[in-house]
Design an enzyme around this catalytic site. Structure first.
Site: not given
Ligand code: MOS
Length: 742
Positions: A462, A506, A632-633, A636, A705, A707-708
């Protein structure tokens, strides 16, 4: 040999994306496409009394107008409309199903034409008559009627009593308004009619197999007749977790016309998909005069729709993060005449931790203790809710490195004490926390004798960098250059994957690939060690690794067999292996689900704001985000994830708010001119630090992982910095200049 895991690596899909070669759902097509345009409800509640389509149908090039009255059949039970990310309770929305209006912006008709412009023009000519009912869209007028939902963690001790007895108390209501995802890519579906009812569906989604199962349910189709593809996604952030209504309408139209159809929603229409629900967070903290927390109560009241109960864990973070003997939580939902909310980056944590971390700052001010010091005094090496050890927790190191990088030690604690010319300067900090999840996922590897490998998994990318980390893991595990790896994802016919969400991809996909690669190693070794003259004769499987395109004896690297030679011995020109992360003894990379540990990522966020004293204009001039998220894979792409989270945190703190005119129950700023997100001018210096967090418990590769975790805590750090700069505590987001000047 180059090691790819852990090395900053540019996106392998970057070239395709910047040159336009990467195609998105609304860009696929075949000759003879029909184009759809959606007509949406202008009222928030009631019934469709009539639809006059004569004028629309008279436009040259219009093919049909589909409504609840003339559409092809659709399933009639809730289960068919459910999906792997649907709320547990409720009745999922069914587009064009009946005459009921549940929210403003609900699709009521689909106009189909030979050209998109024609469809859109004809849609404007449709006359829809409504029989309206009284609606309610204002959370603040339904707080008292909110009902308990979701499952917050269980209470411990007696929080009420402890709060009443506390030496120092803080209580406050914090409000996070409804926010929308606003991905750059519009929601779109292109359905290719393959004859005999077979469909190829290009859809903007975070989970192709989720959409495929959903379409099979809604249209009672066989799995083999529906292929769903989503090779590239232009942002989604949770809005693409559930199948959205445009995919239903596009398939409905393709079936009605027996023809290929493309449907792209407008930006405005996307505001009637899911959203981060507006939430009131009530925090009470009680502490001893030395700062030791003794009571935490956290009560959240959030928006949901009339037809589904969307509830996330807002409150449980409060009692998990800090040492405290007494804690109590509640989560309530107010049912409003709006669409169902949906997950948006770090659902529950972005909102709940905002409130907690502002409340901690207010407590620190009341105690006259440095905010960072207060957090360290209450540091917990165990998850306090479930009384479990963490697989790893290097939050202390985040605090240390973040404080050092931001110069926190030089902060004068007095509000309004720091200045830069005409601007007030404020420094604030906050903690962030998210889950380190992993889900069952499968991956396949096809290794050919020329040393190329194709990796397949139905997961999505995504925009997070999944293509790239998949290639990195495969390259290392197979001992091949990264350029020899091809990654296929976003296709429902590929090996099983859940939606890409929860920051779990990930860890999950890496272990699926590692498991499959290990099976490839085994197959190659079997072929290579045969024969008395093999350099690997007499070796055991454990003695060999794949490196530099060869099967190598680890103890004596001179004893090696090239991949091509091994395959020649075996009489094959390719090896295909597929493995799932489902636990099995023969797969060393299978994932054990072990509930004797808490699994989390953490962050420490330090923010600097500069505020024009006369005008109240706030600039976030500096943010340091120190992250503890296991191995951390790819520093960057992971760094970009955190940077994106920080930018979104700036938006959450200062800009974002979906505004509804409650008289009409209608969103008034359903466009990115009036729904403000940070632009380049709002984004200044962002420093991302990944602290070392080895973890050999969570999974074999030590991956958590990211992201969030990037957004959690950011808005609180900024709100706390605003207080430090101005002495004003704004608890209701966004912190706009009018609120500061009040
Ligand atoms: Mo995330 S809010 O699990 O795309």
């Amino acid at each position: 040999m180059t090691i790819h895991i852990g090395t900053p690596t540019s996106r392998i899909d970057g070239h395709a994306k910047v040159t336009g070669a990467a195609k998105y759902a609304g860009e696929f097509g075949v000759p003879g496409l029909a184009y759809g345009s959606v007509v949406t409800s202008t009222v928030a509640k009631g019934r469709i009394a009539g639809i006059d389509m004569a004028e629309a149908l008279a436009v040259e090039g219009v093919i049909a107008v589909l409504t609840h009255q003339n559409r092809p059949p659709m399933a009639s039970d809730d289960r068919a409309y459910s999906d792997e990310t649907a709320p547990e309770d409720g009745s999922p929305f069914r587009p064009l199903y009946d005459n009921q209006i549940r929210f403003s912006g609900q699709p009521v008709a689909l106009v189909l034409a030979e050209q998109w412009e024609t469809a859109r023009f004809a849609a404007s000519l449709l006359r829809v008559e409504y029989k309206t009912d009284a609606h309610m869209t204002d959370l603040h007028r339904r707080l008292d009627q909110a009902k308990a939902a979701g499952s917050p963690p269980k209470a411990r001790g007696n929080a009420e009593q402890a709060f009443a007895a506390a030496e120092i108390r803080h209580e406050g209501d914090y409000y996070i308004p409804t926010e929308h995802h606003n991905p750059m890519e519009l929601f779109a579906s292109t359905v290719i009619w393959g004859g005999a009812g077979k469909l190829t569906v290009y859809d903007k989604t975070q989970g192709v197999q989720n959409v495929q199962r959903y379409l099979c349910g809604v249209f009672e189709m066989k799995a083999k007749d529906v292929q769903v593809l989503s090779p590239y996604v232009g942002g989604a952030f949770g809005s693409g977790l559930r199948p959205q209504y445009q995919v239903v309408l596009a398939v409905l139209a393709a079936r009605a016309l027996q023809r290929s159809v493309r449907l792209v929603l407008t930006r405005q229409q996307m505001y009637a998909l899911g959203y981060r629900p507006g939430t009131v967070e009530r925090l009470r903290l009680g502490a001893k005069s030395d700062g030791a927390l003794d009571a935490i109560t956290h009560d959240a009241i959030a928006i949901t729709s009339q037809y589904e109960e969307f509830a996330r864990n807002d409150t449980g973070w409060s009692g998990a993060l800090y040492k405290c003997a007494n804690a109590k939580y509640s989560h309530k939902l107010a049912k409003l005449d709006l669409p169902t909310p949906c997950d948006m980056r770090a659902p529950g944590a972005a909102t709940g931790v905002y409130a907690l971390e502002c409340a901690m700052d207010e407590l620190a001010v009341a105690l006259k203790i440095d905010p960072l010091e207060l957090r360290i005094r209450n540091y917990s090496d165990r998850d306090q809710n479930d009384d479990l050890p963490y697989t790893s927790k290097q939050l202390r190191e985040c605090y240390r490195q973040g404080a050092e990088a931001s110069g926190w030690g030089k902060r004068n604690p007095e509000p309004r004490s720091m200045r830069d010319g005409s601007e007030l300067v404020g420094w604030g900090m906050a903690t962030g926390v998210w889950e380190a999840l992993q889900v069952e996922t499968a991956a396949s590897i096809v290794l050919t004798a020329n040393g190329h490998a194709e990796i397949g998994c139905a997961s999505a990318d995504i925009g997070t960098g999944t293509y790239t980390i998949m290639a990195q893991v495969a390259a290392d595990m197979l001992g091949l250059p990264i350029d020899n790896i091809t990654v296929k994802l976003g296709d429902s016919t590929l090996p099983q994957s859940q939606v890409e969400g929860g920051s779990w991809t990930a860890a999950s996909v890496s272990h699926a690939i590692a498991g499959a690669a290990d099976a490839v190693r085994k197959a190659l070794w079997r072929m290579a060690e045969k024969g008395p003259h093999s350099p690997l004769a007499g070796t055991k499987l454990g003695d060999v690794m794949l490196a530099d395109g060869k099967i190598v004896n680890k103890r004596d690297p001179n004893r090696a067999v090239p991949i091509a030679e091994a395959m020649r011995h075996g009489g094959v020109d390719r090896i295909k292996e597929k493995k799932s992360t489902k636990f099995s003894k023969e797969n060393p990379y299978a994932l054990r689900s072990d509930d004797s540990y808490a699994r989390n990522t953490h962050s420490a966020v330090f923010a600097e704001v500069k505020i024009d004293e006369q005008l109240g204009v706030i600039r976030v001039t500096r943010v340091v985000s120190a992250i503890a998220a296991g191995r951390i894979l790819n520093p960057k792409t992971a760094g970009s994830q955190i940077m994106g989270g920080v930018v979104w945190g700036i938006g959450m703190a200062l800009h974002e708010e979906t505004l509804t005119d409650h008289r009409f129950g209608r969103i008034m700023n359903a466009n990115i001119a009036e729904y403000h997100v940070p632009v380049n001018a709002d984004v200044h210096d962002i420093k991302v630090i990944f602290v070392d967090e080895p973890d050999d418990v969570i999974n074999p590769l030590g991956i958590k992982g990211v992201g969030e975790i990037g957004i959690v805590g950011v808005a609180a750090a900024i709100a706390n910095a605003v207080h430090h700069a101005t002495g004003k505590r704004i608890r209701d987001l966004p912190i706009t200049l009018d609120k500061l000047q009040r």
